[in-house]
Structure formats: C-alpha cells, structure tokens
Scaffold this active site. Structure first.
Site, PDB file in Angstrom:
ATOM      1  N   LYS A 113      -6.096  -1.671   5.834  1.00  0.00           N
ATOM      2  CA  LYS A 113      -7.162  -1.432   6.803  1.00  0.00           C
ATOM      3  C   LYS A 113      -6.684  -0.570   7.983  1.00  0.00           C
ATOM      4  CE  LYS A 113     -10.137  -4.380   4.825  1.00  0.00           C
ATOM      5  NZ  LYS A 113      -9.401  -4.997   3.721  1.00  0.00           N
TER       6      LYS A 113
HETATM    7  C1  LIG Z   1      -9.885  -5.357   2.421  1.00  0.00           C
HETATM    8  C2  LIG Z   1      -8.864  -5.581   1.379  1.00  0.00           C
HETATM    9  C3  LIG Z   1      -9.148  -5.348   0.024  1.00  0.00           C
HETATM   10  C4  LIG Z   1     -10.518  -4.922  -0.453  1.00  0.00           C
HETATM   11  O1  LIG Z   1     -10.848  -3.615  -0.051  1.00  0.00           O
HETATM   12  P1  LIG Z   1     -12.366  -3.124  -0.045  1.00  0.00           P
HETATM   13  O2  LIG Z   1     -12.346  -1.776   0.551  1.00  0.00           O
HETATM   14  O3  LIG Z   1     -13.130  -4.115   0.783  1.00  0.00           O
HETATM   15  O4  LIG Z   1     -12.830  -3.128  -1.466  1.00  0.00           O
HETATM   16  C5  LIG Z   1      -8.117  -5.507  -0.891  1.00  0.00           C
HETATM   17  N1  LIG Z   1      -6.887  -5.923  -0.499  1.00  0.00           N
HETATM   18  C6  LIG Z   1      -6.591  -6.174   0.787  1.00  0.00           C
HETATM   19  C7  LIG Z   1      -5.227  -6.645   1.145  1.00  0.00           C
HETATM   20  C8  LIG Z   1      -7.559  -6.006   1.774  1.00  0.00           C
HETATM   21  O5  LIG Z   1      -7.255  -6.253   3.062  1.00  0.00           O
END
Ligand SMILES: *Cc1c(COP(=O)(O)O)cnc(C)c1O
Length: 499
Positions: A113
C-alpha cells in the site's frame, strides 16, 4: 485526459478533481476516458531511469492537468530512500526458474500500500491547490489492516488534511493493530469497529454520500476524500510498478523486450490486479492475469462463472488483507469490459447492494476468462506453501504472497503455461510473524508477544527487521476501545466537532 464516472458517463472531470473527490457523487468510480499507450521504444527508454522518473513518465500520460514540475515534485518527494529501505523502491527477487517475486513492501509500513499511499498525499494536496478548494480535506479510510497504516503514515501532519481510519476489531494481525494504534500525528484518528472489513467499507461509503453529513461538512469548511483504492490517485501509482518491473527484467536480461510476462496478484479489493490490467492495456506485454484469493473466494467464483455472489460465509484467515467479499475495483473493470455501459453498471451494482448478487453477460464472461485466471487456497495450503518455499529456496514470504505462489503453482499444473511470471509480493513476513512462524513450525508455545515473534522470525529468516516495525515496540498506544458499526457516522461527526 478526462475522467468519467462508472455510474454516469456524462460526468467528466479532470484528474485533480477525480483525486480530490475520491468517488463520484452518485457513487460511481472515476476511470480515465481512454487508456493511454506505451510503445516498446518508450519502455526501452525507461531503462536506466530511477523509479521516480519512471513514475513521472507514466503519470504524465494519465494526470494531464498536472504540470511536469508538479509531477516531478510529487514523485521525487514520495519515492526516496528516506521512506523506502531500497533505492530501487521495489525489488525483484528470483523465486524459481522463470518466476520472480516483485517485492512491493520496502516502504515505511512494510506492505505494498505504501507504493501508492506515499504519493497520494502529494497528489491530493497539489490537486486541492490547483482547484483552489480552500477546504480542509477529511480522509476516511476503511482498512483490512495495511491500507490504514499506510494512509496514516502518508497523511500524518500533512497541512490541510485530517485522517480517520476504521478497522475491524478482530480482523487484523497484532502487528497491524500495533502499527495503527501507536500512530503519531495531530491530524489522525484510529477507530476499531465491531464488524468485519466489509462493514467498515460499507460504513465509510455511506458516510461519503449521506446528505446530512455532507451539509454539516460543507458548513464546517471541510470536504471528504478517500485514500482507499476507489480513489484514482491510489490506482495510478500501482500501474507504475508493473511497467517498471517489466523494464527492470528486460534491463537485466531475464526477459527480452516484447516477451510476454504473466502476472499473479494476491487479491482483495481488486485494486492491485486492476493496475496490472491497465499496464497490459497500455501495451506492456503482459500475458495472463492470475487472480489469487484465500478461502473468501468470491472472485475465483466470479471469474469462473460470471456470477458475483457475496451471500456466503465470511472467514477470518491468515491473510487478513484479502478477507473481503465486496471487491470495489471490479466495478472499474466491468465498466471497461462493457465498453463504458453505465446503465449496465448501475443495474449490476444496485443488485449487489440490494441482493448481494449479480451475473454478467456472456460477452463479459468470455472476456473475463480470456484475460484472467482465478484460483484460491485455504490457510492450510497457504502455510504449506510458506514452508515449501522456505525449504526449497530459503526465501521467507508472508501469508498473502504465499496464496499467490500456491495459486500460480495450480495454474501452471492446470494449463502447462510456462510463460515467465512475476508474482506480486505484497507484505513483509514480519507483519504476519505469528502465522509465518506457525507455517515453519517455529512458533513457540505459551504467552509470547508479537515482538518475541519478530525476534524468532529474524533468527529463522535472517531478513533484516524493518526499522519502522522495531521502533513501534516502545511507542505508546493512543487509540483504545471500539465502536459498533451503526455508530460510525456519529463518531465521525463528533470527531470533526460537527455534532
Ligand atoms: C491490500 C492487500 C492485498 C489486496 O490488494 P487489493 O488491491 O485490495 O486487491 C493483498 N495483500 C496485502 C498484504 C495487502 O495489504
């Protein structure tokens, strides 16, 4: 380049407005009117450039109302070795023959993120200035664990902003919780909700469009925006790392320019994999898009049958950031796959809201299965995969990445497709130490806290403990307690001194 709403194609705004608003007023998501292209020559020219330079180049195609200087400011401020623990910002690790891991967790909160949330505050404050909005921007975030901390870190003490994060009280790892409740900053609020992630996300979406809240906000000289991946400013930075990874693999001779590359993404809200789809549509030679889910496999079923049905049991898993039954960004994909049929999107998403289910047309189903492969695995298989990778190649991966590796192995067995493949590695194993140690059969008995586990994981993996996680140990917890999901709106108004 203008941005249209998926629920009303006649709404057209520039990217600054799309980013500042976060979501269109009738509940639709903003998408670019057309997908810009990138040629093989342009890809070649990105070799030898820094991550920030590559990012600025891609952004110039999408955020056409931002000046070159503004984009340079945003990218050079966000993608630095001050915030990320590597100059390359993202790293590529060799897993098996022709299979690579794209490590997207070298940022300050140790999950992918950060790749978007380190730059979003710069986009947003630049956009607000360009639009001469002269209002305080209130960021509301629903999180399954990682978005919350990454957003808090990105927006901490950013002038003119206030950020509030809602997380499911039982739905995040101990480390994720500790990261959030110890957050510093004068403009931050963190709140646990008695419910799951979907409850948090629905609560936030409702507050965003509630008339009484909006008028109270207006009177108070404030406006809402979103740091969730419904905001285009979250999505566009994610396109960059797929383009950049392709260039880096070609640069190092692992692939030749023009070679196809499959992409595997551990998926929840469908933002990360949608960014890979955009990169493919731009012209990056991406082959199959492999969508990996945990046992909350609503997306696997959807890709295989064309029926989206959220009426099912919700499971709390060892990959909590993917414990989601409503994947918001699917709306953007379906808008693209129906050639911008906003009436159709309204119909499907009204049905989703009212009955929890919709079924797409045969034409869309055909496109879905041509582009995507959907697969899932349960917690037992996730842990077995962590152990398998550790034993085979000495690499320690987190639970979300393990889901992706397992689904990719299944895909390869099923199809025999040996195209070179990059797997998005979305979190540092240290964020999920307990589950990772359990998988490796190294979890101690009895009462140990998350820091004892970090220490043990360090011995087991010999990976450096991220400085940001180590520093949390002595930080005070600022946000305790939890609220009922029905009280989210009241909570927001009180915190903003509007009620
Ligand atoms: C947010 C997240 C995901 C999922 O990603 P999306 O873009 O919501 O599909 C997968 N793995 C981790 C560690 C995340 O923080």
């Amino acid at each position: 380049m203008l941005y249209k709403s998926t629920r009303n194609s006649s709404i057209r705004v520039e990217s600054a407005a799309a980013i500042a608003k976060g979501i269109s007023e009738e509940g639709g998501l903003f998408v670019p009117e057309t997908i810009p292209s990138i040629s093989m020559d342009e890809l070649k020219a990105l070799a030898g450039k820094t991550y920030a330079q590559r990012a600025a180049y891609i952004f110039a195609k999408y955020l056409t109302d931002f000046t070159e200087a503004e984009l340079a400011y945003c990218t050079e401020s966000a993608y630095t070795a001050k915030s990320f623990d590597t100059e390359n910002i993202a790293e590529i690790a060799h897993l098996f023959d022709g299979t690579y891991l794209l490590e997207l967790w070298h940022g300050p909160t140790c999950a992918f993120k950060d790749m978007a949330l380190q730059i979003l505050p710069y986009f947003l404050t630049t956009a607000v200035k360009k639009l001469q909005m002269d209002k305080k921007v209130v960021i509301l975030v629903a999180t399954s664990g990682d978005t919350g901390k990454a957003a808090l870190e990105g927006f901490c003490d950013v002038p003119g902003t206030e950020i509030m994060v809602f997380y499911p009280v039982e739905g995040v790892s101990d480390m994720q919780k500790r990261q959030m409740v110890t957050q510093e900053g004068g403009n931050v609020t963190v709140c646990a909700v008695q419910g799951n992630f979907d409850d948090c996300q629905n609560g936030v979406k409702k507050i965003f469009t509630d008339e009484t809240v909006l008028s109270a906000l207006e009177k108070g000289g404030m406006t809402f925006s979103s740091a969730n991946s419904i905001n285009w400013g979250r999505l566009v930075p994610q396109i960059v790392y797929y383009v950049s990874a392709y260039v880096s693999l070609a640069e190092s001779g692992e692939i030749a320019y023009g070679d196809k590359l499959n992409v595997v993404v551990p998926t929840g809200n469908f933002g990360n994999i949608l960014a890979a789809y955009y990169a493919k549509q731009m012209g990056v030679p991406i082959g199959k898009l492999i969508c990996a889910s945990n046992i909350n496999k609503v997306l696997t079923d959807f890709i295989r049958t064309g029926v989206y049905d959220r009426n099912r049991q919700f499971y709390a898993t060892v990959s909590p950031s993917m414990d989601i039954l409503i994947s918001s960004n699917l709306e953007r994909l379906l808008y693209l796959l129906t050639d911008g049929d906003d009436a159709q999107i309204r119909e499907w998403f009204t049905a989703l809201n009212e009955s929890g289910r919709y079924e797409v047309s045969d034409a869309v189903k055909a496109k879905l299965t041509e582009l995507f492969y959907g697969g899932f695995c349960d917690d037992t298989a996730t842990k077995a995969t962590i152990a398998e990778i550790y034993e085979k190649v000495g690499y320690t991966c987190d639970t979300h990445t393990a889901v992706a590796v397992k689904v990719y192995e299944d895909y390869r067995k099923e199809t025999g497709d040996t195209t070179k493949t990059i797997i998005a590695s979305t979190a540092s194993p240290y964020k999920f130490s307990a589950s990772v140690l359990e998988a490796l059969n190294k979890k101690p008995e009895g009462n140990v806290d998350e820091y004892d586990m970090v220490e043990i994981l360090h011995e087991v993996s010999s990976l450096t403990i991220p400085a940001s996680l180590a520093a949390l140990k002595t930080k005070a917890r600022r946000f305790e307690g939890s609220i009922e999901k029905a009280d989210m709106q009241k909570f927001v108004l009180q915190k903003l001194h509007l009620a």
